[in-house]
Design an enzyme around this catalytic site. Structure first.
Site, mmCIF file in Angstrom:
data_model
loop_
_atom_site.group_PDB
_atom_site.id
_atom_site.type_symbol
_atom_site.label_atom_id
_atom_site.label_comp_id
_atom_site.label_asym_id
_atom_site.label_seq_id
_atom_site.Cartn_x
_atom_site.Cartn_y
_atom_site.Cartn_z
ATOM 1 C CB ALA A 139 73.447 -26.246 -50.315
ATOM 2 C CD GLU A 143 80.498 -18.008 -45.612
ATOM 3 O OE1 GLU A 143 80.474 -19.181 -45.206
ATOM 4 O OE2 GLU A 143 80.310 -17.712 -46.822
ATOM 5 C CG PHE A 179 77.071 -17.955 -42.967
ATOM 6 C CD1 PHE A 179 77.401 -16.928 -43.848
ATOM 7 C CD2 PHE A 179 76.194 -18.928 -43.415
ATOM 8 C CE1 PHE A 179 76.859 -16.859 -45.119
ATOM 9 C CE2 PHE A 179 75.635 -18.865 -44.692
ATOM 10 C CZ PHE A 179 75.978 -17.827 -45.546
ATOM 11 C CB SER A 211 77.415 -26.057 -45.841
ATOM 12 O OG SER A 211 78.455 -26.598 -46.652
ATOM 13 C CG HIS A 231 66.908 -21.037 -48.354
ATOM 14 N ND1 HIS A 231 66.861 -22.381 -48.627
ATOM 15 C CD2 HIS A 231 67.153 -20.938 -47.016
ATOM 16 C CE1 HIS A 231 67.056 -23.064 -47.502
ATOM 17 N NE2 HIS A 231 67.237 -22.228 -46.523
#
Length: 407
Positions: free
Chosen positions: A338, A176, A174, A314, A336
């Protein structure tokens, strides 16, 4: 002091300490850990609170071996990791509608199976100050000169690898935009070595499985290379190149993302400081309990004293910037992320697009069937994962996601 952890794994031959209780971990993952601990080269195993089933070795495991390494204890996404960059923007600077910024990021950084049309030229883009990630964008020629020394079967992939550098990929990767509890805006990204790292890893796993010393293993997916052999030398050569490729790709993407943000906020002189930059699928030679060992972290970060790291949740649930406490019991490691609590197939069967929209409310991101397997409900609770390792890391900042780009 965390008085609850670590706990020893029952039935493990090599010393195996867990920052999770056995009842919290699926049975198949526990068996994988026992299989790892039974390898004759293993000095010890450490298990992070985000542990879950992986290929051969569990995700969320730290394995210290004597003069040996198992490619599947690293993972096929060699060098996968995170970068976190703090900006001078604050939450009040952000527009109410972030869809335009998300579209601009997606137009600049290819996601999924897409690549750049041509190898990206970053020499004209201003670098970021901080931990030195942007320095990896220099010396490009020398880096690519090493491609010719990689496994023969990947030579045809050089053109593709060049165009994929600086691209996101899919899965749990991802880009973000986040806001911390003080209102500061952060950029962060999670990515790996794309197809080239996977191709290298799978070829070396196949080679290891055919070696004589691996024929009697309880799980041949745990096949190892031995120090001082041509096979180990070739694997480490390719692995170190792929780790560098992954780090360069993250640096390229972050530089591109920074450039998008600069162009989006032209009325401000936005500054950017790289705070954390970490691998979490990699090999290192380290001294553990006075012994020189080969340490693999698969879904784990190094958390030496004072070392900064990133532990994400996540999509939409944010991340933690953490500082390592240098705990030798964990082999100087931490989780690293969840960690998944259900497989992708199970997530698709369990959750709907409406569930995804509800669980990512307030986050500018995809909310379609293509990313339902990445829904927050498919992952472990980030707060619990952080709480379980209070003796491994201290929290520096809590980041809340406001924009998320997925592959």
């Amino acid at each position: 002091m965390n008085t609850q952890y670590p706990v020893p794994l029952t039935g493990a031959m090599a010393p195996t300490l867990m920052w999770a209780h056995e009842g919290e971990v699926e049975a198949q993952a526990l068996q994988q850990l026992r299989n790892i601990a039974a390898l004759p080269w293993v000095a010890g195993v450490r298990v992070m609170p985000d542990v879950h089933l992986g290929k051969g070795a569990t995700v969320g495991s730290v394995i210290a071996m004597r003069d040996a390494v198992s490619p599947n204890a690293v993972g096929v996404d060699i060098g996968c990791g995170m970068i976190g960059v703090r900006t001078s923007l604050t939450a009040s600077d952000l527009p109410d509608d972030l869809s335009g910024l998300r579209a601009a990021i997606e137009a600049t950084i290819p996601v999924g199976f897409h690549s750049h049309d041509e190898q990206v030229d970053l020499r004209r883009i201003r670098p970021i100050t901080g931990t030195g990630g942007a320095d990896r964008l220099r010396g490009d020629g020398a880096f690519w000169d090493r491609f010719g020394g990689l496994h023969d079967d990947v030579q045809r992939l050089e053109g593709r690898a060049r165009k994929q550098l600086g691209t996101l990929g899919g899965g749990n990767h991802f880009l973000e935009l986040c806001v911390d509890t003080d209102g500061a805006v952060w950029l962060q990204l999670h990515s790996g070595s794309r197809n080239i790292g996977k191709e290298l890893a799978e070829r070396h796993v196949a080679i290891a499985k055919d070696l004589d010393h691996n024929q009697g293993l309880v799980d041949r997916d745990l096949a190892v290379f031995l120090m001082g052999t041509p096979q180990m030398d070739a694997y480490l050569r390719d692995l170190h190149w792929a780790q560098e490729y992954a780090a360069r790709s993250r640096a390229a993407m972050m530089t591109l993302m920074v450039d998008v943000v600069r162009r989006h906020f032209t009325d401000r002189d936005v500054s950017f400081t790289e705070v954390a930059n970490v691998h979490h699928n990699y090999v290192a030679h380290e001294q553990i309990d006075g012994e020189d060992l080969v340490v693999t972290r698969k879904g784990a970060i190094r958390a030496g004293s004072g070392e900064l790291g990133l532990i994400p949740g996540s999509m939409g649930t944010g991340s933690y910037i953490v500082r390592g406490m240098g705990n030798p019991e964990s082999f100087y490691s931490a989780s690293h992320g969840a960690g998944r609590r259900m497989s992708r197939n199970q997530a698709r069967k369990t959750f709907t697009v409406d569930d995804l929209a509800a669980q990512t409310a307030g986050v500018e991101c995809r909310k379609d069937a293509g990313v339902v397997d990445e829904i927050p409900g498919a992952y472990k609770d980030l707060e619990s994962v952080i709480a379980a390792q209070s003796d491994l890391v201290e929290v520096v900042a809590r980041l809340r996601t406001v924009l998320c780009v997925k592959g």
